[in-house]
Structure formats: C-alpha cells, structure tokens
Design a protein around this motif. Structure first.
Motif, PDB file in Angstrom:
ATOM      1  N   LEU A   1     -12.250 116.360  61.984  1.00 55.59           N
ATOM      2  CA  LEU A   1     -13.300 116.000  61.729  1.00 55.59           C
ATOM      3  C   LEU A   1     -14.308 117.172  61.126  1.00 55.59           C
ATOM      4  O   LEU A   1     -15.004 117.068  60.105  1.00 55.59           O
ATOM      5  N   PHE A   2     -14.070 118.458  61.792  1.00 57.73           N
ATOM      6  CA  PHE A   2     -14.825 119.668  61.294  1.00 57.73           C
ATOM      7  C   PHE A   2     -14.572 120.274  59.972  1.00 57.73           C
ATOM      8  O   PHE A   2     -15.100 120.954  59.274  1.00 57.73           O
ATOM      9  N   ASN A   3     -13.137 119.876  59.419  1.00 58.43           N
ATOM     10  CA  ASN A   3     -12.404 120.227  58.142  1.00 58.43           C
ATOM     11  C   ASN A   3     -13.085 119.477  57.131  1.00 58.43           C
ATOM     12  O   ASN A   3     -12.527 119.923  55.991  1.00 58.43           O
ATOM     13  N   MET A   4     -13.648 118.525  57.397  1.00 59.80           N
ATOM     14  CA  MET A   4     -14.195 117.623  56.282  1.00 59.80           C
ATOM     15  C   MET A   4     -15.160 118.170  55.736  1.00 59.80           C
ATOM     16  O   MET A   4     -16.130 118.941  56.377  1.00 59.80           O
ATOM     17  N   PRO A   5     -15.519 118.014  54.228  1.00 54.10           N
ATOM     18  CA  PRO A   5     -16.570 118.465  53.457  1.00 54.10           C
ATOM     19  C   PRO A   5     -17.812 118.046  53.852  1.00 54.10           C
ATOM     20  O   PRO A   5     -18.134 116.805  54.240  1.00 54.10           O
ATOM     21  N   LYS A   6     -18.895 118.969  53.812  1.00 56.42           N
ATOM     22  CA  LYS A   6     -20.199 118.346  53.663  1.00 56.42           C
ATOM     23  C   LYS A   6     -20.954 117.811  55.036  1.00 56.42           C
ATOM     24  O   LYS A   6     -21.326 116.739  54.934  1.00 56.42           O
ATOM     25  N   HIS A   7     -20.652 118.243  55.947  1.00 50.40           N
ATOM     26  CA  HIS A   7     -20.889 117.920  57.397  1.00 50.40           C
ATOM     27  C   HIS A   7     -21.950 118.812  58.086  1.00 50.40           C
ATOM     28  O   HIS A   7     -22.114 120.070  57.561  1.00 50.40           O
ATOM     29  N   ASN A   8     -22.845 118.355  58.894  1.00 46.91           N
ATOM     30  CA  ASN A   8     -23.699 119.142  59.771  1.00 46.91           C
ATOM     31  C   ASN A   8     -23.489 119.104  61.169  1.00 46.91           C
ATOM     32  O   ASN A   8     -24.282 119.078  62.020  1.00 46.91           O
ATOM     33  N   LEU A   9     -22.006 119.187  61.695  1.00 43.33           N
ATOM     34  CA  LEU A   9     -21.348 119.169  62.710  1.00 43.33           C
ATOM     35  C   LEU A   9     -21.432 120.465  63.706  1.00 43.33           C
ATOM     36  O   LEU A   9     -21.141 121.417  62.964  1.00 43.33           O
ATOM     37  N   THR A  10     -21.650 120.757  64.485  1.00 45.20           N
ATOM     38  CA  THR A  10     -21.434 121.820  65.457  1.00 45.20           C
ATOM     39  C   THR A  10     -20.791 121.492  66.831  1.00 45.20           C
ATOM     40  O   THR A  10     -20.984 120.288  67.403  1.00 45.20           O
ATOM     41  N   TYR A  11     -19.738 122.330  67.345  1.00 44.07           N
ATOM     42  CA  TYR A  11     -19.078 121.901  68.345  1.00 44.07           C
ATOM     43  C   TYR A  11     -19.614 122.468  69.607  1.00 44.07           C
ATOM     44  O   TYR A  11     -20.091 123.749  69.656  1.00 44.07           O
TER      45      TYR A  11
END
Length: 208
Positions: A27-37
């Motif tokens: 999921l975090f390798n997907m482009p254009k995201h604003n995710l933080t773990y």
C-alpha cells in the motif's frame, strides 16, 4: 480539493499470518498517497530483518506496563506472553497534520481503537482460506508448531468478529488487496458525513 483537514485513521487488522505487514508495505509503495504508518510497540523479540522504530518499537515488559499505567497507549493487547500496543501521542500528531494514519494491529487492539475513535476506518484482512493462513504461519519459520496451532485457534475466534468492521478485504494477492484498501480510503474521504461541514463553509451556506 480536500474537504477534510484532519487525516483518516485507517485500521488494517486481521488474524496473525494473514499478511497485514506485506499488504501494508505494498500500500505504501503505491504512488501519490498521503499515508503514514503508525509504528506499534511490542515486548516480543525482534525477528530477522526487522528494524527498531520502523517495524515496531521494541521495549521491555516494564517499559510497556509503564505506558499502560500512564494512559499513553491508544490500544494494547497481550498474546503468547508478549504485549502489543499503539502510542497515542504519535497517532494524534499525525492526524492533526492532515496525514492518513495506518495502524496494522491485531483484532483485540483494533476493537479497542474503534471504541476510543469511532470514526476510524476498520478494515478486516482475511486469507483466501484457512489452509492459506496455516501455510503462511508455517512459512515464517520463526515459531513452534504449538505456537502456530495457538494462532490458528485464535484466528478461528477472530473470524467471527469480522461483522464489527467497516470493510472485509481478501488477501488473495498482495497488490490486489492493496488496491482495494486504497479504493476504500478514497471513498471514505468522499463520504458526506466527513465532508459536509467543510463544503458548506466553502460555499458560504449553513446546514440549516
């Protein structure tokens, strides 16, 4: 245009061995995201390849219990003699900054989060079948057959709690599962309940 100033709290949960960590990384390798773990805290021993502060915060039992007593954990659980938990201050800081915060936690902890933050997005990750779950646990090569069997028994109890979640995602293939979760996150941002207040402000109207 973003209609939510505060980020979403996304809980990816499910039985041990379902592939939560693998799907989260995809999921975090997907482009254009604003995710933080949101890195969890644990008292279990570090596995090969894991990094302190990246995969988990590895602490002693005494340190963990102090966090519990001080009310500094969003959730915590104990399994096979080890504690697992989520530092509350780090989650709120990221949400206030507008980040999407992803928690990757066990079922017991996820339900604690829901009780404290009911607007979180609850995603239950499941394997395509029980045999697949056993095979994944066995493939780790880090636990005895006795511990694996305990995890399978626990998983059977946890499957029955799936109805408490907002979404169920089958991890049949890692990238497919990650795509489904990203679609859920985008849909959640468009929900009227999350965006109506900001939208009415933008157009200069009251909600009455």
């Amino acid at each position: 245009m973003k209609l939510n100033d505060r980020g979403l709290l996304i809980v990816i949960s499910g039985p041990s061995g379902v592939g939560k960590g693998t799907v989260r990384r995809a999921l975090f390798n997907m482009p254009k995201h604003n995710l933080t773990y949101s890195v969890s805290m644990t008292t279990r021993k570090m596995r090969p390849g894991e990094v302190d502060g990246v995969d988990y915060y590895f602490v002693t039992k005494e340190q963990f219990e102090q966090k519990i007593n001080e009310g500094k954990l969003l959730e915590h659980a104990e399994f096979v003699g080890n504690y697992y938990g989520t530092p509350l201050d780090k989650v709120n800081e990221k949400l206030d900054n507008g980040n999407e915060v992803v928690l990757e936690i066990e079922v017991e902890g996820a339900l604690q989060v829901k009780s404290k933050m009911p607007d979180c997005v609850m995603i239950f990750l499941v394997p395509p079948g029980k045999q697949a779950l056993y095979d994944r646990l066995k493939a780790r090569g880090t636990e005895s057959e006795e511990v694996i069997n305990e995890r399978i028994k626990k998983a059977n109890r946890e499957f029955k709690k799936a109805y408490l979640y907002d979404y169920i995602v089958v991890n049949d293939e890692v990238n497919n599962a990650a795509d489904r979760i990203m679609a859920i996150i985008r849909a959640e941002h468009a929900k009227t309940a999350r965006s109506i207040h900001k939208y009415m402000e933008l157009i200069g109207e009251s909600e009455d």
